[in-house]
Scaffold this motif. Structure first.
Motif, PDB file in Angstrom:
ATOM      1  N   VAL A 206      50.897  31.415  49.463  1.00  0.00           N
ATOM      2  CA  VAL A 206      51.170  32.931  49.757  1.00  0.00           C
ATOM      3  C   VAL A 206      50.023  33.300  50.389  1.00  0.00           C
ATOM      4  O   VAL A 206      50.347  34.018  51.610  1.00  0.00           O
ATOM      5  CB  VAL A 206      51.466  33.770  48.532  1.00  0.00           C
ATOM      6  N   SER A 207      48.876  33.156  49.907  1.00  0.00           N
ATOM      7  CA  SER A 207      47.752  34.124  50.503  1.00  0.00           C
ATOM      8  C   SER A 207      46.546  33.472  50.171  1.00  0.00           C
ATOM      9  O   SER A 207      46.268  32.670  48.782  1.00  0.00           O
ATOM     10  CB  SER A 207      47.811  35.498  50.164  1.00  0.00           C
ATOM     11  N   TRP A 208      45.149  33.996  50.700  1.00  0.00           N
ATOM     12  CA  TRP A 208      43.829  33.477  50.605  1.00  0.00           C
ATOM     13  C   TRP A 208      42.993  34.513  50.623  1.00  0.00           C
ATOM     14  O   TRP A 208      42.917  34.956  51.802  1.00  0.00           O
ATOM     15  CB  TRP A 208      43.539  32.141  51.126  1.00  0.00           C
ATOM     16  N   SER A 209      42.588  35.198  49.683  1.00  0.00           N
ATOM     17  CA  SER A 209      41.605  36.240  49.732  1.00  0.00           C
ATOM     18  C   SER A 209      40.177  35.645  49.560  1.00  0.00           C
ATOM     19  O   SER A 209      39.980  34.975  48.563  1.00  0.00           O
ATOM     20  CB  SER A 209      41.596  37.311  48.619  1.00  0.00           C
ATOM     21  N   GLU A 210      39.532  35.459  50.621  1.00  0.00           N
ATOM     22  CA  GLU A 210      38.065  34.721  50.671  1.00  0.00           C
ATOM     23  C   GLU A 210      37.270  35.087  49.636  1.00  0.00           C
ATOM     24  O   GLU A 210      36.948  36.295  49.279  1.00  0.00           O
ATOM     25  CB  GLU A 210      37.464  35.141  51.892  1.00  0.00           C
ATOM     26  N   ASN A 211      36.812  34.047  48.817  1.00  0.00           N
ATOM     27  CA  ASN A 211      36.051  34.232  47.771  1.00  0.00           C
ATOM     28  C   ASN A 211      36.389  34.939  46.484  1.00  0.00           C
ATOM     29  O   ASN A 211      35.795  35.609  45.702  1.00  0.00           O
ATOM     30  CB  ASN A 211      34.593  34.736  48.309  1.00  0.00           C
ATOM     31  N   ASN A 212      37.737  35.348  46.500  1.00  0.00           N
ATOM     32  CA  ASN A 212      38.461  35.954  45.616  1.00  0.00           C
ATOM     33  C   ASN A 212      39.468  35.270  44.834  1.00  0.00           C
ATOM     34  O   ASN A 212      39.472  34.823  43.617  1.00  0.00           O
ATOM     35  CB  ASN A 212      38.857  37.272  46.223  1.00  0.00           C
ATOM     36  N   ALA A 213      40.523  34.854  45.689  1.00  0.00           N
ATOM     37  CA  ALA A 213      41.913  34.321  44.924  1.00  0.00           C
ATOM     38  C   ALA A 213      42.644  33.617  45.880  1.00  0.00           C
ATOM     39  O   ALA A 213      42.614  34.389  47.142  1.00  0.00           O
ATOM     40  CB  ALA A 213      42.572  35.263  44.060  1.00  0.00           C
ATOM     41  N   ILE A 214      43.381  32.507  45.588  1.00  0.00           N
ATOM     42  CA  ILE A 214      44.244  31.865  46.286  1.00  0.00           C
ATOM     43  C   ILE A 214      45.835  32.169  45.521  1.00  0.00           C
ATOM     44  O   ILE A 214      45.781  31.628  44.311  1.00  0.00           O
ATOM     45  CB  ILE A 214      44.041  30.448  46.631  1.00  0.00           C
ATOM     46  N   ILE A 241      47.979  31.881  40.337  1.00  0.00           N
ATOM     47  CA  ILE A 241      46.841  32.429  41.098  1.00  0.00           C
ATOM     48  C   ILE A 241      45.600  31.608  40.651  1.00  0.00           C
ATOM     49  O   ILE A 241      45.243  31.592  39.436  1.00  0.00           O
ATOM     50  CB  ILE A 241      46.729  33.975  40.895  1.00  0.00           C
ATOM     51  N   PHE A 242      44.822  31.069  41.543  1.00  0.00           N
ATOM     52  CA  PHE A 242      43.481  30.573  41.263  1.00  0.00           C
ATOM     53  C   PHE A 242      42.405  31.743  41.793  1.00  0.00           C
ATOM     54  O   PHE A 242      42.222  31.836  42.765  1.00  0.00           O
ATOM     55  CB  PHE A 242      43.535  29.245  42.297  1.00  0.00           C
ATOM     56  N   LYS A 243      41.915  32.091  40.691  1.00  0.00           N
ATOM     57  CA  LYS A 243      40.722  33.254  40.808  1.00  0.00           C
ATOM     58  C   LYS A 243      39.398  32.383  40.748  1.00  0.00           C
ATOM     59  O   LYS A 243      39.215  31.572  39.904  1.00  0.00           O
ATOM     60  CB  LYS A 243      40.638  33.997  39.541  1.00  0.00           C
ATOM     61  N   ILE A 244      38.762  32.870  41.906  1.00  0.00           N
ATOM     62  CA  ILE A 244      37.527  32.429  41.923  1.00  0.00           C
ATOM     63  C   ILE A 244      36.270  33.028  41.059  1.00  0.00           C
ATOM     64  O   ILE A 244      36.230  34.130  41.537  1.00  0.00           O
ATOM     65  CB  ILE A 244      37.076  32.232  43.421  1.00  0.00           C
ATOM     66  N   ILE A 245      35.818  32.455  40.226  1.00  0.00           N
ATOM     67  CA  ILE A 245      34.757  33.124  39.307  1.00  0.00           C
ATOM     68  C   ILE A 245      33.716  32.071  39.125  1.00  0.00           C
ATOM     69  O   ILE A 245      33.464  31.465  37.991  1.00  0.00           O
ATOM     70  CB  ILE A 245      35.221  33.648  37.945  1.00  0.00           C
ATOM     71  N   PRO A 246      32.554  32.042  39.925  1.00  0.00           N
ATOM     72  CA  PRO A 246      31.484  31.055  39.764  1.00  0.00           C
ATOM     73  C   PRO A 246      30.826  31.237  38.658  1.00  0.00           C
ATOM     74  O   PRO A 246      30.049  30.211  37.968  1.00  0.00           O
ATOM     75  CB  PRO A 246      30.604  31.335  41.170  1.00  0.00           C
ATOM     76  N   GLU A 247      30.537  32.587  38.271  1.00  0.00           N
ATOM     77  CA  GLU A 247      29.614  32.913  37.132  1.00  0.00           C
ATOM     78  C   GLU A 247      30.098  32.529  35.595  1.00  0.00           C
ATOM     79  O   GLU A 247      31.324  32.573  35.408  1.00  0.00           O
ATOM     80  CB  GLU A 247      29.431  34.255  36.963  1.00  0.00           C
ATOM     81  N   GLU A 248      29.513  31.514  34.903  1.00  0.00           N
ATOM     82  CA  GLU A 248      30.149  30.888  33.671  1.00  0.00           C
ATOM     83  C   GLU A 248      30.309  31.937  32.732  1.00  0.00           C
ATOM     84  O   GLU A 248      31.512  31.824  32.194  1.00  0.00           O
ATOM     85  CB  GLU A 248      28.932  30.013  33.324  1.00  0.00           C
TER      86      GLU A 248
END
Length: 544
Positions: A206-214, A241-248
């Motif tokens: 559907v969409s890709w919000s850079e460094n945020n979510a796919i 939704i794949f949420k991008i959360i690098p911080e453990e």
């Protein structure tokens, strides 16, 4: 790994029987991930530990991307945890007597997300695209091995021809990196397919919000799931939704608070504390393939000398590193292959021991003497290692570098640690590293060819991953023998020799076997892993 077991004349695979239980190991006392509550769809949010770089499986080689791509793209075959190969987009197949031609009968009810048909022409277009230099494939081309050509026999029959027998071929075809892309989308988007993926999978992009979510959505027409899935039709979930959360801490806290449905790569300290948290389910699978392994660049003296490499090998206390950083939640690696891979050499367990006295003796013998600050010198040059690693601190790898820096200093080796957001130029183009850590997920021991064969040495436009930069005819010969050998028992023996040789010659220093661990909310049911340890979402539901 299952490839050689079925490489016989005219084997009809569709009738094979095997266990279809996916890898789905629970940790602690949380109970089944399938649950008893009535399933509902809705939106499932999965927290990733980093940001994918692109969703074109034929080009991009990263594990983070794979986790998203597996839901978008299907493969011709599927590999089960018992290493057998089963049908997927291919309903059945036969293999020629010489092992160089595979004829696949394809399903006739499959369509790509853009409405175009999946057929033999689409398969041919995919594999021809992978080997086309203009595609700049960085890993899929390796998986295709000695690919020569594809022939469209009829609309739903394709014959794939190889230049030589390739025992890992079917295992390789099962990976998402050889997932089937819509040829129409590839022609339309070209190198921008990375941000406009179109496959046949259970979810549509559907969409890709850079460094945020796919964001992906349910494919309502889906009805060709592999045997890994209990649900053979369209997924239960409406959105994934794949949420991008690098911080453990943020990632795990988001699971506990219910802001996300599940999160990957649970840190060791959280793994221990969450075992008794009734609001969280912990699931785990071994990431099969190459464990996290350090490689010394032998283009740089003195690492082209065996005693120097053996000194580094003996001077690093790998067991202390694993115990200190991972608190008993990660296993120490002993071989360049993980234990679940065909041919794993268990005889190597315990073979390399921490021995700083041996390290000092070896360095003394080759003329590196202590100088100012205790750092060794020879002919006016200090003994130093340029150690390159990436950010963010994935799996505490930056901490490994810091511990190694302190340990090697004790034997007179200075370590300069450089942390880069992107190591591509340093490793693939300039080769400025002395030491670098690698890992890779794969279902077959042939993966060693991508990291230790002469043809995998990066540079001069090549994207190989042999960061030792060592061309060794003996290693090449064994790896090529393993590639051709059709008997799985004989293959095992070949790869055991390779592993022993790599350790004895200090070509690679295995550190840890990564347990891919997911924390999920108590409402999450049916989350499973494939045979490589990647999450799959066919059966996922959310209970009230």
């Amino acid at each position: 790994m299952a490839g050689p077991a079925i490489l016989t004349l005219c084997v009809l695979i569709a009738g094979c029987t095997a266990s279809t239980t996916p890898v789905n190991k629970k940790i602690g006392q949380q109970g089944s991930s399938n649950g008893d509550a009535s399933p509902i769809g809705g939106t499932f949010t999965y927290a990733l530990a980093g940001s994918p770089t692109g969703l074109d499986p034929n080009v991009v080689p990263a594990a983070l991307d794979y986790r998203v791509m597996r839901s978008i793209y299907d493969s011709l075959v599927v590999q089960l945890p018992d290493k057998s190969i089963q049908p997927w987009l291919a309903a059945e197949w036969t293999v020629s007597p010489d092992g160089k031609s595979y004829t696949f009968k394809l399903r006739q009810d499959v369509k790509f997300h853009d409405g175009t048909p999946f057929n033999a022409a689409a398969v041919k277009a995919n594999f021809d695209r992978v080997v086309n230099p203009a595609t700049k494939s960085r890993f899929a081309v390796t998986l295709l091995g000695p690919y020569e050509s594809s022939e469209v026999v009829d609309e739903y029959t394709v014959r794939i021809n190889l230049k030589s027998p390739y025992s890992a071929f079917l295992s390789s075809l099962s990976q998402a990196f050889l997932g089937i892309v819509s040829p129409a989308a590839a022609d339309k988007h070209k190198d921008q397919l990375t941000k406009n993926p179109v496959g046949t999978g259970p979810f549509k992009f559907v969409s890709w919000s850079e460094n945020n979510a796919i964001t992906l959505e349910r494919n309502p027409d889906y009805k060709w799931a592999p045997v890994l899935a209990d649900n053979k039709g369209a997924p239960y979930l409406d959105k994934l939704i794949f949420k991008i959360i690098p911080e453990e801490a943020t990632r795990i806290g988001s699971v506990q608070s219910g802001q996300v449905s599940a999160g990957e790569t649970v840190p060791p300290q959280n793994l221990i504390s969450l075992k008794n948290d009734p609001s969280v389910k912990l699931l785990q699978a071994e990431s099969a393939g190459i464990p996290f392994t350090l490689m010394l660049n032998q283009d740089h003296a003195p690492w082209n000398e065996l005693p120097a490499r053996q000194a580094v090998q003996a001077a690093i206390d790998f067991e202390a590193i694993v115990k200190t950083l991972y608190l008993g939640t990660y296993a120490k690696a002993w071989s360049p292959l993980t234990p679940s891979v065909l041919g794993y050499n268990s005889a190597l367990e315990g073979a390399v021991k921490y021995d700083p006295e041996k390290a000092n003796k070896l360095l003394d013998e080759i003329g590196w003497t202590r100088g100012s600050g205790g750092i060794r010198e020879k002919n006016g040059k200090k003994l130093s290692i340029h150690y390159i690693d990436t950010s963010p601190n994935r799996e505490k790898r930056n901490d490994i570098a810091a511990m190694i820096q302190q340990q090697l200093k004790k034997v007179g080796i200075a370590v300069e640690v450089e942390i880069l957001a992107d190591t591509t130029t340093a490793l693939m183009v300039k080769g400025t590293n002395d030491l670098v850590g690698i890992s890779n997920v794969s279902g077959d021991p042939d993966i060693l060819r991508s990291f230790f064969h002469t043809n995998a040495i990066p540079g001069s436009g090549k994207w190989g991953h042999n960061h030792t930069h060592k061309s060794d005819p003996q290693v090449d010969a064994w790896l090529e023998e393993g590639l051709r050998e059709q008997d799985p028992k004989k293959r095992e023996e070949v790869y055991k020799k390779v592993q022993t040789y790599l350790i004895e010659n200090a070509y690679g220093f295995p550190v840890y076997v990564f347990p891919y661990t997911v924390a999920a909310g108590k409402s999450v049911n049916g989350l499973k892993f494939d045979s490589l340890g990647y999450p799959i979402f066919y059966d996922v539901t959310l209970s009230e």
